[in-house]
Design a protein around this motif. Structure first.
Motif, mmCIF file in Angstrom:
data_model
loop_
_atom_site.group_PDB
_atom_site.id
_atom_site.type_symbol
_atom_site.label_atom_id
_atom_site.label_comp_id
_atom_site.label_asym_id
_atom_site.label_seq_id
_atom_site.Cartn_x
_atom_site.Cartn_y
_atom_site.Cartn_z
ATOM 1 N N ALA A 51 41.203 49.047 72.199
ATOM 2 C CA ALA A 51 41.263 49.755 70.917
ATOM 3 C C ALA A 51 39.926 50.390 70.564
ATOM 4 N N ALA A 52 38.821 49.713 70.873
ATOM 5 C CA ALA A 52 37.496 50.272 70.581
ATOM 6 C C ALA A 52 37.251 51.533 71.396
ATOM 7 N N THR A 53 37.686 51.529 72.653
ATOM 8 C CA THR A 53 37.547 52.730 73.482
ATOM 9 C C THR A 53 38.375 53.871 72.916
ATOM 10 N N ALA A 54 39.610 53.560 72.502
ATOM 11 C CA ALA A 54 40.457 54.592 71.900
ATOM 12 C C ALA A 54 39.833 55.122 70.620
ATOM 13 N N ALA A 55 39.248 54.232 69.813
ATOM 14 C CA ALA A 55 38.604 54.658 68.572
ATOM 15 C C ALA A 55 37.400 55.551 68.857
ATOM 16 N N ASP A 56 36.661 55.256 69.923
ATOM 17 C CA ASP A 56 35.544 56.115 70.335
ATOM 18 C C ASP A 56 36.029 57.535 70.618
ATOM 19 N N ARG B 161 41.827 41.057 61.735
ATOM 20 C CA ARG B 161 43.096 41.107 61.007
ATOM 21 C C ARG B 161 43.007 42.081 59.830
ATOM 22 N N ASP B 162 41.902 42.028 59.118
ATOM 23 C CA ASP B 162 41.730 42.911 57.965
ATOM 24 C C ASP B 162 41.603 44.369 58.397
ATOM 25 N N LEU B 163 40.961 44.598 59.536
ATOM 26 C CA LEU B 163 40.785 45.966 60.012
ATOM 27 C C LEU B 163 42.118 46.593 60.396
ATOM 28 N N VAL B 164 42.985 45.814 61.049
ATOM 29 C CA VAL B 164 44.309 46.328 61.418
ATOM 30 C C VAL B 164 45.068 46.752 60.172
ATOM 31 N N ARG B 165 45.037 45.930 59.163
ATOM 32 C CA ARG B 165 45.753 46.251 57.922
ATOM 33 C C ARG B 165 45.147 47.483 57.246
ATOM 34 N N ALA B 166 43.830 47.611 57.310
ATOM 35 C CA ALA B 166 43.186 48.782 56.703
ATOM 36 C C ALA B 166 43.588 50.062 57.432
ATOM 37 N N VAL C 227 35.865 52.528 62.509
ATOM 38 C CA VAL C 227 36.741 51.590 63.221
ATOM 39 C C VAL C 227 36.122 51.219 64.567
ATOM 40 N N ALA C 228 35.628 52.215 65.287
ATOM 41 C CA ALA C 228 35.010 51.958 66.591
ATOM 42 C C ALA C 228 33.830 51.001 66.449
ATOM 43 N N LEU C 229 32.966 51.246 65.474
ATOM 44 C CA LEU C 229 31.806 50.381 65.268
ATOM 45 C C LEU C 229 32.226 48.954 64.928
ATOM 46 N N SER C 230 33.227 48.809 64.083
ATOM 47 C CA SER C 230 33.704 47.481 63.696
ATOM 48 C C SER C 230 34.279 46.728 64.887
ATOM 49 N N LEU C 231 35.042 47.438 65.727
ATOM 50 C CA LEU C 231 35.661 46.786 66.879
ATOM 51 C C LEU C 231 34.616 46.350 67.901
ATOM 52 N N TRP C 232 33.650 47.207 68.193
ATOM 53 C CA TRP C 232 32.604 46.828 69.146
ATOM 54 C C TRP C 232 31.769 45.674 68.592
ATOM 55 N N LYS C 233 31.516 45.677 67.284
ATOM 56 C CA LYS C 233 30.748 44.594 66.661
ATOM 57 C C LYS C 233 31.507 43.275 66.783
#
Length: 284
Positions: free
Chosen positions: A117-122, A245-250, A265-271
């Motif tokens: 998902a992080a790659t897709a968000a990038d 979980r919160d990010l998916v809902r957002a 989203v990308a930054l949050s997922l990589w973090k």
């Protein structure tokens, strides 16, 4: 099999087929390397819109220049053995399998789901910054291997609407001063639409199922009427970080303005992924 495009690209076999085109594995006889070639169906050779769709996809894919987007080597038109002239696009040949195959075996471990998902968000962040909306981010359009993730099929991609949420300008085609035209069926698209489908994709990877009845969700999302969907189900995956979980809902918020930007989203997922690899030591 064995057909040569422009006396150069020798088709080996079909590796993907849709309603308007076929993707073949091929060998470049001039350079001796394997490639992938997407060819418009001969039955649509006289359809101006279908031809333009192939051109648009080639230009958008080439313009993104992201390591997780297939590289475009050539775009043009070529005669087939029967004399029909069709557009074609030459891409790099990808390794791996569609994400749909991985999900057929059940849900993924959350670190792997986050990596994908992080790659897709990038990719989405780069596309949105350049004024492009993918419009078709689904499991079938994600190729996964042990070392790589690729986002494919920009056939429905379009120039983004100029909105306050995106701040994006329509893409300019290299070599001329024309703006890349919007896809006629997805001209209403906004970057937040991609963020929504990214949330759906991440939910599917984490749970192994769709958050909505698949046929209903596909119809509503395609029509740009996400607000008519039911509220996002609560994620109850054991061991799942609360912030994920919160990010998916957002991402799946009904109101587009309530969804985060793809770059955030990308930054949050990589973090989240890095926090698992390098946990912060507790202080007594």
């Amino acid at each position: 099999m064995g057909t040569a495009i422009l006396r150069r690209y020798v088709l080996i076999g079909a590796i993907g087929q849709g309603g308007v085109s076929t993707v073949y594995s091929a060998v470049d006889a001039r350079r001796g390397r394997k490639l992938a070639i997407k060819v418009l169906a001969p039955s649509l050779a006289d359809d101006p819109q279908a031809r333009e769709n192939v051109r648009r996809e080639a230009l958008i894919t080439d313009r993104l220049r992201h390591p997780s987007v297939p590289r475009v080597f050539e775009y043009g038109e070529a005669p087939l053995p029967d004399g029909t002239v069709v557009p074609y696009v030459v891409f790099e040949l990808l390794a791996g399998v569609p994400l749909t195959e991985r999900l057929a075996g059940g849900r993924l471990d959350w670190p792997e789901a986050v990596r994908i998902a992080a790659t897709a968000a990038d990719v989405l962040a780069v596309a949105h910054r350049r004024g492009v909306v993918h419009r078709d981010l689904t499991a079938r359009n994600v190729m996964v291997s042990a070392a790589d993730v690729k986002i494919i099929d920009f056939g429905l991609a379009t120039a983004a609407l100029r909105t306050a949420e995106s701040g994006a300008h329509p893409i300019i085609v290299r070599g001329d001063n024309r703006k890349l035209p919007s896809h006629p069926k997805t001209a209403f698209a906004r970057p937040s639409d991609d963020v929504y489908t990214l949330g759906v994709l991440l939910y599917e990877m984490l749970t192994g199922r769709s958050p909505y009845p698949p046929a209903v969700a596909a119809m509503i999302v395609a029509a740009g009427r996400v607000a008519h969907l039911a509220p996002t189900p609560v994620l109850t995956v054991p061991g799942l970080p609360a912030e994920l979980r919160d990010l998916v809902r957002a991402c799946m918020a009904k109101r587009p303005e309530d969804r985060p930007r793809s770059a955030d989203v990308a930054l949050s997922l990589w973090k989240t992924l890095d926090s698992r690899r390098f946990p912060v030591p507790s202080v007594n």
